[in-house]
Design a protein around this motif. Structure first.
Motif, mmCIF file in Angstrom:
data_model
loop_
_atom_site.group_PDB
_atom_site.id
_atom_site.type_symbol
_atom_site.label_atom_id
_atom_site.label_comp_id
_atom_site.label_asym_id
_atom_site.label_seq_id
_atom_site.Cartn_x
_atom_site.Cartn_y
_atom_site.Cartn_z
ATOM 1 N N ASP B 27 0.127 -6.129 1.617
ATOM 2 C CA ASP B 27 -0.676 -4.913 1.491
ATOM 3 C C ASP B 27 -1.380 -4.860 0.133
ATOM 4 O OD1 ASP B 27 -0.094 -3.998 4.002
ATOM 5 O OD2 ASP B 27 1.515 -2.645 3.371
ATOM 6 N N PHE B 28 -0.690 -5.309 -0.914
ATOM 7 C CA PHE B 28 -1.282 -5.329 -2.251
ATOM 8 C C PHE B 28 -2.540 -6.204 -2.262
ATOM 9 C CE2 PHE B 28 -1.598 -7.339 -6.457
ATOM 10 C CZ PHE B 28 -1.627 -6.230 -7.302
ATOM 11 N N LEU B 29 -2.454 -7.373 -1.681
ATOM 12 C CA LEU B 29 -3.610 -8.273 -1.659
ATOM 13 C C LEU B 29 -4.731 -7.698 -0.809
ATOM 14 C CD1 LEU B 29 -1.613 -11.597 -1.287
ATOM 15 C CD2 LEU B 29 -3.008 -10.941 -3.271
ATOM 16 N N ARG B 30 -4.366 -7.127 0.332
ATOM 17 C CA ARG B 30 -5.381 -6.595 1.252
ATOM 18 C C ARG B 30 -6.036 -5.329 0.716
ATOM 19 N NH1 ARG B 30 -5.938 -7.896 6.288
ATOM 20 N NH2 ARG B 30 -6.417 -5.735 6.797
ATOM 21 N N GLU B 31 -5.212 -4.434 0.182
ATOM 22 C CA GLU B 31 -5.739 -3.109 -0.173
ATOM 23 C C GLU B 31 -6.122 -2.980 -1.640
ATOM 24 O OE1 GLU B 31 -2.866 -0.316 1.286
ATOM 25 O OE2 GLU B 31 -2.920 -1.237 3.276
ATOM 26 N N ARG B 32 -5.387 -3.652 -2.516
ATOM 27 C CA ARG B 32 -5.682 -3.513 -3.942
ATOM 28 C C ARG B 32 -6.606 -4.613 -4.447
ATOM 29 N NH1 ARG B 32 -1.541 0.309 -5.907
ATOM 30 N NH2 ARG B 32 -1.835 1.810 -4.220
ATOM 31 N N CYS B 33 -6.561 -5.775 -3.807
ATOM 32 C CA CYS B 33 -7.353 -6.908 -4.299
ATOM 33 C C CYS B 33 -8.555 -7.219 -3.399
ATOM 34 C CB CYS B 33 -6.481 -8.155 -4.422
ATOM 35 S SG CYS B 33 -5.031 -7.916 -5.474
ATOM 36 N N GLY B 34 -8.675 -6.508 -2.287
ATOM 37 C CA GLY B 34 -9.813 -6.744 -1.391
ATOM 38 C C GLY B 34 -9.758 -8.088 -0.684
ATOM 39 N N LEU B 35 -8.599 -8.676 -0.610
ATOM 40 C CA LEU B 35 -8.461 -9.989 0.034
ATOM 41 C C LEU B 35 -7.850 -9.772 1.429
ATOM 42 C CD1 LEU B 35 -7.161 -11.957 -3.068
ATOM 43 C CD2 LEU B 35 -9.441 -12.135 -2.024
ATOM 44 N N THR B 36 -8.724 -9.531 2.392
ATOM 45 C CA THR B 36 -8.250 -9.165 3.731
ATOM 46 C C THR B 36 -8.036 -10.379 4.639
ATOM 47 O OG1 THR B 36 -10.528 -8.793 4.403
ATOM 48 C CG2 THR B 36 -9.284 -6.860 3.672
ATOM 49 N N GLY B 37 -8.137 -11.566 4.078
ATOM 50 C CA GLY B 37 -7.881 -12.760 4.896
ATOM 51 C C GLY B 37 -6.429 -12.908 5.278
ATOM 52 N N THR B 38 -5.530 -12.346 4.512
ATOM 53 C CA THR B 38 -4.104 -12.379 4.840
ATOM 54 C C THR B 38 -3.839 -11.315 5.902
ATOM 55 O OG1 THR B 38 -3.529 -13.164 2.632
ATOM 56 C CG2 THR B 38 -1.774 -12.105 3.904
ATOM 57 N N HIS B 39 -3.364 -11.744 7.053
ATOM 58 C CA HIS B 39 -3.217 -10.820 8.182
ATOM 59 C C HIS B 39 -1.752 -10.510 8.466
ATOM 60 C CE1 HIS B 39 -7.289 -12.506 9.741
ATOM 61 N NE2 HIS B 39 -7.465 -11.570 8.822
ATOM 62 N N VAL B 74 -0.377 -16.960 -7.103
ATOM 63 C CA VAL B 74 -0.519 -16.755 -5.656
ATOM 64 C C VAL B 74 -1.824 -17.391 -5.176
ATOM 65 C CG1 VAL B 74 -0.877 -15.000 -3.866
ATOM 66 C CG2 VAL B 74 0.845 -14.630 -5.651
ATOM 67 N N THR B 75 -1.738 -18.101 -4.075
ATOM 68 C CA THR B 75 -2.952 -18.621 -3.433
ATOM 69 C C THR B 75 -3.035 -18.046 -2.027
ATOM 70 O OG1 THR B 75 -2.730 -20.690 -4.663
ATOM 71 C CG2 THR B 75 -4.243 -20.692 -2.789
ATOM 72 N N THR B 76 -4.176 -17.431 -1.712
ATOM 73 C CA THR B 76 -4.400 -16.902 -0.366
ATOM 74 C C THR B 76 -5.396 -17.801 0.361
ATOM 75 O OG1 THR B 76 -6.312 -15.534 -0.893
ATOM 76 C CG2 THR B 76 -4.135 -14.573 -1.314
ATOM 77 N N VAL B 77 -5.648 -17.494 1.615
ATOM 78 C CA VAL B 77 -6.572 -18.314 2.403
ATOM 79 C C VAL B 77 -7.969 -18.308 1.784
ATOM 80 C CG1 VAL B 77 -7.294 -16.480 4.006
ATOM 81 C CG2 VAL B 77 -7.242 -18.870 4.779
ATOM 82 N N GLU B 78 -8.293 -17.250 1.056
ATOM 83 C CA GLU B 78 -9.617 -17.196 0.415
ATOM 84 C C GLU B 78 -9.740 -18.232 -0.695
ATOM 85 O OE1 GLU B 78 -7.746 -14.470 1.044
ATOM 86 O OE2 GLU B 78 -8.995 -12.830 1.849
ATOM 87 N N GLY B 79 -8.602 -18.765 -1.147
ATOM 88 C CA GLY B 79 -8.635 -19.715 -2.252
ATOM 89 C C GLY B 79 -8.488 -21.161 -1.826
ATOM 90 N N ILE B 80 -8.643 -21.454 -0.556
ATOM 91 C CA ILE B 80 -8.395 -22.805 -0.055
ATOM 92 C C ILE B 80 -9.657 -23.672 -0.024
ATOM 93 C CG2 ILE B 80 -7.705 -24.116 2.003
ATOM 94 C CD1 ILE B 80 -5.338 -22.964 0.460
#
Lengths: 774, 156
Positions: B27-39, B74-80
């Motif tokens: 939720d932190f990544l999706r809502e606070r960081c704008g990184l909605t690729g993590t589902h 942390v690496t998310t799908v946006e960073g691949i």
């Protein structure tokens, strides 16, 4: 048909090829837009208070503690939302069917565990969930109808207006029609089959963001849906708004498989509540809610009979079908069940058939559409054929060969009331799949394994399914084709893709229809403000329907381009050919894309405003028949009951494929859902009506360690529809369960085990083996 | 509930924000960081859709609190994908092999496969199947995904 014969058809370049998908770039990099990715200024979050009882009276709801929690905006109950319902019905059935009850929130009585009782609105999801815990509901528990098989005898009514819990029934030819055939039969197969409840389980749960603009009377809905235009129409009716005041948007939807085909009760609540809060309202279902309350499918049983002559020829077939519809089915479930009876004869030469179907309420989650909603016809028929063959001492393949319809025998009548089967290849896909397996070699391998104490089995399942219906509502699909001033094309259709690859599909179709490169075409989908009407992804219709819509819009666009080219080329429009990215005088033979005195590119013709044409396609054929044979081999561990699938082959005929990757992806996805249904997935309820499989620890989905490698054999018998394409979305889920069960039963045939109850879980198989004295 | 400071590196960038102790990393990544690729597919650690890399290890971000990631990478799908947008070998193989349909589970698979092949560059089919058995897909029947892992392993 004659239209396509006379219109200039550009040479096919993309249709039929494995074009990479345009959707993939954004989805692989985390830049898709699913409904939970939507943010709006001041957006509020909704969470439902749900019933912990399968059946109870609601005495009182006290929301005071919840409302006192900082960050909570509102708690709505039935008294707040239900009176606002203006009209509530689905376009596919219209307002006149004897629809079952569907209140937004439970009023007075809860009817299943998970029944929505109140809607909490808060500034974030965390606070909303806190507040849900603080809503005090005083329930008076009542005895429930936990199992639909008790519904007619329990004396308890799920809905007081439905005596014996019967929502309705339908019947085809009555049993008397087949009695003489059964009386004279040399052999009768007669079994009652039971299929457990399972469900679509899309990886993205349901969800919706609804924003009401009081100043302009406009409602905007971001939805996880298969049918944006139906969400708009339904929402407009629900709230008493003009459809033009409602805009529905969707870009990426994370799987639907029927669950997202029409709005459900929670969607109604969010739409109704959105007009009562000061900002956009988001509801995202969690997984427990999805498994507990989104709905169930497949739960049914049927008494199935087939009469055979001494040589194994089928004389008659009949089925009496009964299905669980839960407490609040969506949409009206009675009519859809007719397909079980109509299709029970399947792709076989069956002279006579009888059928009936009954829909029963229970205090469980409501039945809803799921990929091949009628698949029980194949389960019952294909399991019964294997049982009959064993009883008659015939190989099940041989029994089928003696009865299956081949392509050159078409059209062939269906005795249950369907239009005749046509343009398909049942026996041909059967032989293709068996050849891919090398059936005789497998039988030899099986015999050797048995001698060594290992139990291998093979099962087949052959079905024929009506796709891309010409039924009024689902027959329609619109398309707009636009040429930009620089010659780039855009194709605009309704969409509703929930993994169906519709963006790639319509770009392929458009590129071919106008003779332009694939990369020169864009698509806009999923925004009702700019897309023409289409009835969405349902009924294995989108390939055929979008091919029709793009084809007709392309014809209109070519006519416009010819008119524009006429004065510049100095010949009448009818002497101009529009193809391969240019307009030229017929027969002048210019090379592709080059302008000259005799040839103009689309960019030359588009001018500063561009050119646009639109069309609405209406399917004319009542249905397009797709068919397939699934062949599965397996090994069963007779101590643990564990089933290991060895080979899985699908010989299928969906006509000419637009994109074989996409067709195979649909087959594989449906097949693995069917494997899950045969072996793993089970929405279990206890005797009080409590759901016992509301997490992924209890509701078992197939994973990489269970699925076999799937082999495909394609046959392409064109249908009398656009491009000859037939539907491919649902078949896998229809064909797989009986093929898997037949393979398991074949493996266990030395023990005399007969499988009539699904799923074939390890525990169920061990019980059958124990019963058989192993 | 009081928010605590959270300082971490996400896809190579330093992020300094606050979060309630109970806020999940997802939720932190999706809502606070704008990184909605993590589902989020289940929020109880079963489906794998929310998989990302924490200090290089594949982690279910629905089962980890944002405050637990304080000070971590942390690496998310946006960073691949490469900075110029070029897909990684895993992403390219998923595309080539029709390894995705609706795309909802896809970010979790991209992350799990990336970690799997980093730890075991030449896995057997059985190792691939075991390695991905904690990621659910409901669209593909896993056929294209498994083919993609083989292709990515062969081309790496």
């Amino acid at each position: 048909m004659t239209e396509t014969a006379t219109a200039p058809t550009p040479p096919t370049r993309y249709t039929g090829s494995r074009v990479p998908r345009v959707e993939d770039g954004r989805l692989l990099t985390g830049h898709g837009t699913f409904v939970d990715d939507i943010q709006r200024p001041g957006m509020l979050h909704a969470c439902f208070v749900r019933s912990p009882f399968a059946r109870a009276l609601i005495n009182e709801i006290d929301a005071s503690a919840a409302l006192a929690l900082p960050g909570v905006h509102a708690v709505f109950t039935a008294a707040d939302l239900n009176p606002d319902v203006h009209e509530q019905w689905y376009s596919s059935y219209g307002p006149k069917v004897p629809d079952t009850p569907r209140p937004p929130l439970a009023s007075g009585e809860v009817r299943f565990v998970g029944d929505p009782v109140a809607l909490v609105v808060a500034e974030n999801r965390y606070i909303a969930e806190d507040a849900v815990e603080l809503v005090e509901v005083d329930y008076e528990p009542l005895t429930a109808v936990a199992d639909y098989r008790d519904a007619q005898t329990s004396g308890i009514l799920v809905h007081p207006k439905y005596p014996n819990n019967v929502a309705g029934g339908l019947a085809g030819p009555p049993p008397q029609v087949v009695e003489a055939a059964f009386a004279s039969a040399a052999h009768i197969a007669d079994e009652t089959f039971y299929q457990q409840a399972y469900a679509p389980v899309p990886m993205e749960t349901r969800g919706m963001v609804v924003e009401w603009s009081a100043d302009t009377d406009e409602l905007t809905i971001w939805a996880a849906t298969q049918t944006p235009h139906e969400v708009r129409a339904f929402g407009a009716r629900l709230l008493g708004l003009e459809p033009e005041r409602v805009r529905v948007l969707m870009r990426d939807t994370g799987g639907g498989f029927g669950q997202k085909v029409v709005p459900m009760r929670e969607d109604m609540c969010v739409m109704l509540a959105a007009r009562k809060v000061p900002a956009a309202l988001k509801w995202i279902e969690d997984r427990r809610e999805n498994l507990m309350a989104a709905g169930q499918a497949r739960h049914e049983h049927g008494h199935a009979r087939i009469a055979f002559a001494a040589d194994g020829t089928i004389l008659a077939a009949g089925i009496e079908h009964t299905q669980d519809i839960g407490a609040y089915p969506t949409p009206w479930p009675v009519g859809a069940a007719a397909a079980v009876g109509l299709l029970f004869p399947g792709p076989y030469k069956v002279p006579l058939a009888s059928w009936s179907t009954t829909s029963l309420f229970s205090n469980t989650a409501g039945r809803h559409a799921y990929r091949g909603p009628w698949q029980f016809e194949s389960v019952a028929r294909e399991l019964l054929l294997d049982i009959a063959a064993r009883d008659m001492g015939l190989d099940p393949v041989e029994l089928r060969r003696r009865n299956m319809i081949s392509r050159d025998e078409l059209p062939y009548p269906n005795p249950a009331g369907m239009p005749p089967y046509d343009h398909s290849s049942p026996l041909e896909t059967f032989e293709l799949a068996l050849k891919m397996l090398d059936y005789d070699a497998f039988r030899a391998e099986q015999a050797a394994a048995r001698a060594a104490g290992r139990y291998l089995g093979v099962g087949t399942s052959t079905y024929i399914e009506p796709t891309a219906t010409g039924q009024e509502y689902y027959a329609c699909e619109g398309a707009v084709l636009r040429v930009a001033p620089d010659g780039r094309m855009t194709v605009i259709v309704n969409g509703g893709s929930s993994g169906n690859s519709l963006e790639t599909t319509v770009i392929q179709l458009t590129a071919d229809a106008l003779g332009v490169p694939f990369d020169n075409v864009d698509t806009i989908q999923g925004d009702t403000a700019v897309t023409p009407f289409g009835s969405g992804t349902a009924g294995s219709r989108s390939g055929s329907a979008t091919a029709g819509a793009v084809g007709e819009a392309a014809a209109a666009l070519r006519a416009k381009l010819a008119e524009l080219a006429s004065p510049r080329l100095g010949v009448p429009p009818e002497d101009i050919e529009v193809a391969d990215g240019r307009a030229q005088v017929r027969g002048s033979g210019q090379s592709s894309g080059q302008s000259s005195g005799q040839s103009l590119t689309y960019a030359d013709l588009a001018g500063p405003d561009g050119v646009e044409a639109s069309a609405t396609y209406t399917a004319k054929a009542p249905m397009l028949w797709s068919n397939a044979t699934h062949v599965c081999t397996c090994e069963v561990d007779v101590v643990t009951g564990k089933v290991t699938l060895l080979r899985y082959i699908v010989g299928e005929d969906v006509g000419p494929m637009i994109n074989p990757n996409i067709v195979e992806g649909q087959i594989a996805g449906g097949t693995v859902q069917g494997i899950g249904g045969a072996l793993l997935e089970h929405m279990v309820y206890d005797e009080d009506g409590n759901p016992l499989a509301s997490t992924f620890v209890d509701y078992l989905l197939p994973t990489t360690t269970e699925v076999p490698h799937i082999e495909y054999g394609h046959m392409e018998t064109p249908a009398p529809g656009p491009g000859g394409h037939k539907g491919a979305g649902e078949g896998g889920a229809i064909g797989a369960p009986p093929a898997v069960i037949n393979a398991v039963a074949d493996a266990l045939s030395p023990f005399g085990v007969k499988i009539t109850n699904l799923p074939a879980s390890p525990a169920a198989l061990v019980a059958l083996l124990t019963e058989a004295g192993h | 509930m009081a928010e605590l400071p959270v300082r971490l590196t996400v896809n190579g960038e330093t992020v300094e924000k606050t979060a309630e102790p109970r806020m999940t990393l997802a939720d932190f990544l999706r809502e606070r960081c704008g990184l909605t690729g993590t589902h989020l597919g289940c929020e109880h650690g079963a489906c794998g859709a929310c998989t990302l890399l924490v200090e290089g290890a594949a982690v279910r971000s629905c089962l980890m609190f944002a405050v637990q990631a304080d000070g971590l990478d942390v690496t998310t799908v946006e960073g691949i994908a490469a900075p110029d947008g070029t897909l990684s070998p895993v992403q390219a193989a998923m595309r080539d092999c029709h390894g995705l349909q609706c795309g909802f589970c896809t970010p979790g698979f991209v992350m799990s496969i990336t970690a799997l092949l980093r730890d075991n560059p030449k896995p057997t089919d059985e190792e691939i199947r075991e390695g991905l058995s904690g990621n659910f897909c409901r669209c593909t029947g896993y056929q294209g995904i498994l083919a993609a892992v083989h292709q990515a392993a062969e081309t790496a």
